[in-house]
Design a protein around this motif. Structure first.
Motif, mmCIF file in Angstrom:
data_model
loop_
_atom_site.group_PDB
_atom_site.id
_atom_site.type_symbol
_atom_site.label_atom_id
_atom_site.label_comp_id
_atom_site.label_asym_id
_atom_site.label_seq_id
_atom_site.Cartn_x
_atom_site.Cartn_y
_atom_site.Cartn_z
ATOM 1 N N THR A 962 0.820 -1.215 0.000
ATOM 2 C CA THR A 962 0.000 0.000 0.000
ATOM 3 C C THR A 962 0.852 1.263 0.000
ATOM 4 O OG1 THR A 962 -1.638 -1.211 1.296
ATOM 5 C CG2 THR A 962 -1.896 1.184 1.190
ATOM 6 N N GLU A 963 1.923 1.272 0.786
ATOM 7 C CA GLU A 963 2.799 2.443 0.865
ATOM 8 C C GLU A 963 3.456 2.728 -0.486
ATOM 9 O OE1 GLU A 963 4.619 5.757 2.033
ATOM 10 O OE2 GLU A 963 3.092 4.656 3.191
ATOM 11 N N ILE A 964 3.857 1.662 -1.192
ATOM 12 C CA ILE A 964 4.467 1.815 -2.518
ATOM 13 C C ILE A 964 3.432 2.407 -3.478
ATOM 14 C CG2 ILE A 964 5.489 0.584 -4.481
ATOM 15 C CD1 ILE A 964 7.348 0.686 -2.102
ATOM 16 N N VAL A 965 2.185 1.922 -3.395
ATOM 17 C CA VAL A 965 1.121 2.440 -4.270
ATOM 18 C C VAL A 965 0.891 3.926 -4.002
ATOM 19 C CG1 VAL A 965 -1.350 2.285 -4.834
ATOM 20 C CG2 VAL A 965 -0.013 0.190 -4.494
ATOM 21 N N ASN A 966 0.886 4.316 -2.731
ATOM 22 C CA ASN A 966 0.698 5.730 -2.382
ATOM 23 C C ASN A 966 1.811 6.597 -2.971
ATOM 24 O OD1 ASN A 966 -1.605 5.139 -0.949
ATOM 25 N ND2 ASN A 966 -0.548 4.960 1.037
ATOM 26 N N GLN A 967 3.057 6.115 -2.868
ATOM 27 C CA GLN A 967 4.193 6.865 -3.422
ATOM 28 C C GLN A 967 4.068 6.972 -4.936
ATOM 29 O OE1 GLN A 967 7.901 5.163 -2.013
ATOM 30 N NE2 GLN A 967 7.088 4.967 0.066
ATOM 31 N N LEU A 968 3.639 5.866 -5.569
ATOM 32 C CA LEU A 968 3.477 5.846 -7.020
ATOM 33 C C LEU A 968 2.420 6.874 -7.439
ATOM 34 C CD1 LEU A 968 4.076 4.493 -9.767
ATOM 35 C CD2 LEU A 968 2.296 2.813 -9.230
ATOM 36 N N GLN A 969 1.304 6.898 -6.724
ATOM 37 C CA GLN A 969 0.229 7.834 -7.062
ATOM 38 C C GLN A 969 0.690 9.285 -6.919
ATOM 39 O OE1 GLN A 969 -2.808 6.451 -4.392
ATOM 40 N NE2 GLN A 969 -3.691 5.011 -5.880
ATOM 41 N N GLU A 970 1.534 9.536 -5.905
ATOM 42 C CA GLU A 970 2.052 10.897 -5.708
ATOM 43 C C GLU A 970 2.925 11.324 -6.883
ATOM 44 O OE1 GLU A 970 4.575 13.475 -2.407
ATOM 45 O OE2 GLU A 970 3.908 11.451 -1.921
#
Length: 975
Positions: A962-970
């Protein structure tokens, strides 16, 4: 080998081996080589060289073969080792008689006995030392001398052994025979002193020779034979007695002529006394402490007072100065900054030193060094006039320089001044003060005194930093002296410009440099050659200095370069030409492109100088160095030098040519800078690469430069170069990768990566034999991170830029491993993700992200299974390359390049080479610098979503943290 029948045959072959006729000599040498491993051969040789009726040359050769045989076959573990029975016979035969009449053969026999002793004494040859001791007692002069000669060589050899067990054996030996060695030496010394009064030259020489040999034995026993020699009364008694014996022997020199064998032997004995003291001080500084006071008193009295007049000689003075210097500089005698941390031994030695070096003593030493030893001698002044180039070579450190008196006095002055600068600085400054103003040109002695004082000020520049206003002295005193053009003033013109060279990097205002440059321009036109050469040296020191400014120098560049070139043409000695070339090289290096208008004359002259220097490889090395800086200064214009330049590179880097031993390193450097500055590839420049294959086979320390040269060709014209040499280069690389170090492997792989970068279509095909090993290295998880990083860089290029070749490689490896292609691909991706941290270079990290993303969109189950890892690598890559615009708050890829710009170069920076420009243009075609990772991630994810549909895509995304996905979205905001 039967001795009786063999002796005649071996004697005959040895006789043939002394022939000058090669048709006779060569077969004889071959036969002797075959006999080397035959049992009994060395017993035959022993019989031959101990038979004094035979020809001397034959006996000499027999000794040499015997000596070489000891080195090769005496050890028990050696192939074809001598039997223990034969060795026992040989040992007994060697010490049966010490009656060899020929000096040279006697010395060789002593040496070979010592070689056997090194291996066998005392365990397997306990009778050697007792036999020698008995033999040196006999009355027969010849036997006594030969036994003493052998005794010395045996002692010398045993003393040189360093293993702890061997040291213990030598300590036992020394303690057992030291008393005898002392009495032997005393006996021969007393005999010599008795003979001196008779004037019988033969008797004097005879006894002196024995005194010298017995003293050599004592030296080895004293220095190497005791762990704590100061606890042995005999050792210390001998050492304390040296000073009285030295006085006696020095007085004896009055009774012996200045030019005969006795004088030579006497001086060697005197020098040997000093060597005993120096060696003992070096090996046992604390045991030497009781001798410090006496040593300093003795050395100073003979070197710095009238006591030594008429009896001392240069080598003795040098040794005495070395003794003073070693005591002054000895770290064992220097207390720690915190005195409480110092040992009592150190404090005691330091106290003795300080009590000796009083103000009057230091004053006298300083004044005598400067006003006596620093003075130019009549011999030196004559050499200046008759052989000015020889004089400058001697002064700047010729072959005999380090053994002569002048450098020794200068080093002693520097060491004493450093140790006692607070005492000596006022003394030296007072000497300078008395010499203010110009000196009358008729006052030759005054000129020489001032030369000596200025020499001292130059040598002590660092110590005088806070005590001398050098800038004022330069303007008010030194510059006016440089302007005195009278011929008799030339020693001072030379010394002053030398002095400025010593101070320029210590304390010299930048504003004064133009005044110095004007003075240098003037002195480079001086009538005296020595002054001009010294001026060139100071110019080098000036341009090499940290505070050198090109803008200050440029107004004088043309004049200086022209005058230096004229000096280069005028001088005739190889050493001087090398020196002037070195100065020219330094100037070219510092001004770089600014030299272009002025090098025409040098460019025309260098081919002639190269031809003239055919027998002088070191001068040719200097020419190569000059050419390196010349090519760098000329840049693309260096192409005009190719008719001269390329044959030089060809010769220097051809390992089949004998000069390559001297020229290779500089030749390779010249080859590299030529490529880096070449505007295009010429047929001749391409042809030189034929030299590379043998160079790669050498695997020498020059391999790194070789790889840089290969890269230079790839960047210059990859298609033409690879078309000609790719097959051979690939074969050389395959062989190298099997035997080279890890660092070497990385260099090879970098070349392959550059080929793929420059030519992604044909590159993989040309280096196809290497790629399976790269693939296997990734799959197997190569343990060295730097090698793994290089593997992933290569595979990233293939996967991203040549998909069809990657597919065929994957297919090839699947057959080899007997696995499914998908399974192998999955293993590769998994290892890639796992070992991503091996990659430290930002470009390669971005490349990895681009390469793995290029596998998308895909409905392949294996790729979807590794989707999480691919996204992780992509986000890592985004963190590496994305920078936030502070004004807009958006992210941009910092590695993107849109167009080529000539970089602005400051004065202190080197301008870009042609190769630098080629790399920039290449980068404009490289996906790493042309593809936005942010855009690429977005497009690949979008395509994957379209391929799978929203629901399946979301399910795939849920495999990512989830944290990786959040960084990707940013990172993807705005898309």
């Amino acid at each position: 080998m039967d001795l009786d029948s063999a002796s005649t045959i071996v004697l005959h072959v040895l006789t043939q081996a002394t022939s000058q006729d090669t048709s006779v000599l060569k077969p004889a040498e071959e036969q002797l080589k075959q006999w080397e491993t035959q049992p009994g051969f060395y017993s035959v040789l022993l019989n031959i060289f101990t038979n004094h009726t035979l020809d001397i040359n034959v006996r000499w050769l027999a000794v040499l073969y015997f000596k070489n045989g000891i080195d090769r076959y005496w050890r028990r573990v050696a192939p074809h080792a001598l039997s223990e029975e034969e060795k026992a016979t040989l040992r007994a035969g060697l010490i049966t008689n010490f009656n060899e009449p020929v000096n040279q053969i006697a010395t060789q026999i002593a040496v070979l006995i010592a070689k056997v002793a090194r291996l066998d004494c005392p365990r397997h040859w306990p009778e050697l030392i007792p036999t020698l001791i008995e033999s040196v007692k006999v009355q027969d002069d010849l036997r006594q001398h030969r036994a003493l000669l052998t005794f010395y060589h045996v002692t010398k050899t045993l003393a040189s052994k360093r293993l702890a067990a061997d040291r213990k054996l030598f300590y036992d030996l020394a303690s057992g025979i030291y008393s005898f060695a002392c009495s032997l030496w005393n006996h021969h010394t007393d005999t010599f002193l008795q003979h001196i009064s008779t004037g019988d030259e033969a008797a004097i020489l005879n006894s002196l020779e024995r005194t010298l040999l017995s003293l050599k034995v004592l030296r080895k026993l004293t220095v190497n034979g005791f762990v704590e020699p100061h606890k042995n009364m005999e050792v210390m008694g001998f050492l304390h007695g040296i000073f009285e014996h030295l006085k006696q022997f020095l007085e004896c020199s009055r009774s012996i002529g200045t030019d005969n064998v006795c004088r030579d032997r006497l001086e060697k004995t005197i020098i040997l006394f000093t060597k005993v003291l120096l060696d003992f001080l070096d090996q046992h500084p604390f045991s030497f402490t009781p001798l410090i006071q006496r040593s300093l008193e003795f050395a100073v009295s003979y070197v710095f007072t009238e006591m030594g007049e008429g009896i001392t000689f240069e080598r003795f003075i040098v040794q005495c100065m070395n003794l003073i210097k070693m005591i002054v500089k000895n770290y064992a005698y220097k207390p720690s900054k915190n005195v409480e941390d110092s040992s009592p031994e150190t404090l005691e030695a330091h106290k003795i030193k300080m009590s000796f070096f009083t103000y009057p003593t230091l004053t006298e030493i300083c004044r005598r060094l400067v006003t006596h030893y620093f003075l130019l001698t009549e011999e030196e002044l004559t050499m200046w006039e008759e052989d000015p180039e020889g004089f400058t070579v001697e002064e700047t450190g010729g072959d005999s320089w380090k053994y002569s008196l002048r450098p020794c006095t200068e080093v002693l002055f520097i060491d004493i001044f450093h140790e006692y600068n607070q005492t000596l600085t006022p003394i030296l400054l007072e000497m300078v003060q008395t010499l203010q103003g110009p000196t009358n040109v008729e006052n030759t002695n005054g000129i020489l005194i001032k030369d000596a004082v200025y020499n001292a000020v130059g040598l002590a520049a660092y110590e005088l930093f806070d005590s001398v206003d050098f800038d004022q002295w330069f303007k008010n005193q030194l510059l006016p002296e440089l302007r005195v053009t009278h011929d008799r003033y030339k020693p001072l013109r030379r010394r002053v410009i030398w002095l400025i060279g010593q101070w320029v990097s210590v304390k010299f205002k930048s504003d004064l440099r133009p005044m110095l440059y004007e003075a240098i321009c003037s002195l480079l036109q001086d009538q005296d050659l020595v002054v001009r050469i010294e001026t060139a040296t100071t110019l080098k020191l000036t341009v090499d200095d940290f505070e050198f400014r090109t803008d200050q120098f440029l107004p004088y560049l043309e004049t200086m370069f022209t005058l230096l070139f004229q000096l280069l043409q005028q001088v005739t000695e190889c050493d001087t030409k090398m020196h002037v070339l070195h100065v020219l090289s330094c100037v070219i290096e510092r001004v770089n492109m600014q030299i272009r208008p002025y090098v025409g004359c040098l460019v025309q002259y260098l081919p002639l100088l190269w031809k003239q220097s055919e027998e002088h490889n070191m001068l040719r090395c200097a020419i190569l160095t000059t050419l390196i800086h010349l090519v760098q200064g000329l840049g693309a214009d260096s192409k005009n030098l190719y008719p001269f330049l390329l044959p030089i590179i060809q010769l220097s880097t051809d390992v089949s040519q004998p000069p390559h031993v001297y020229l290779l390193e500089d030749g390779l450097e010249l080859w590299l800078v030529t490529l880096e500055n070449s505007p295009c590839l010429t047929p001749e420049l391409l042809r030189i690469f034929q030299n590379m294959s043998p160079l790669l086979e050498l695997s020498s320390e020059n391999l790194r430069t070789c790889f840089k040269i290969i890269n230079g060709y790839i960047f210059l014209s990859s298609a033409e170069f690879l078309q000609t040499y790719a097959v051979g280069l690939c074969q050389s690389f395959c062989e190298l990768l099997e035997e080279i170090t890890t660092e070497g492997q990385v260099q090879v792989l970098k070349v392959v990566e550059n080929v793929l970068k420059v030519n992604p279509t044909l590159g993989p095909q040309m280096f196809q034999p290497i790629l399976p090993d790269v693939f296997r290295g990734i799959i197997d998880g190569e343990r060295y991170p730097v090698v793994m990083s290089a593997y992933l860089g290569i595979m990233g290029r293939v996967l991203l830029q040549n998909t069809s070749f990657f597919s065929s490689l994957l297919n090839q490896m699947a057959h080899k491993y007997n696995q499914e292609m998908d399974q192998l691909l999955g293993n590769m991706i998994e290892m890639w993700v796992d070992r991503m941290d091996s990659i430290t270079q930002p470009e390669r990290r971005k490349l990895s992200a681009l390469a793995l993303l290029s596998l998308l969109p895909s409905d392949n189950g294996v790729i979807q299974d590794k989707f999480c890892g691919i996204i992780n690598i992509s986000v890592e890559g985004l963190h590496d390359v994305m920078t936030e615009d502070s004004e807009t708050g958006t992210y941009r890829d910092c590695m993107l390049m849109s167009h080529f710009e000539e970089p602005k170069v400051t004065e202190d920076e080197e301008p870009p080479t042609e190769q630098d420009k080629r790399k920039k243009i290449l980068a404009l075609k490289d996906p790493v610098h042309t593809v936005s990772l942010q855009q690429f991630v977005y497009e690949k994810l979008k395509a994957q979503q379209e391929l799978l549909g929203e629901q399946s895509f979301q399910a795939l995304m849920e495999t990512v943290d989830t944290e990786i996905v959040n960084q990707l979205q940013e990172f993807l905001q705005g898309f």
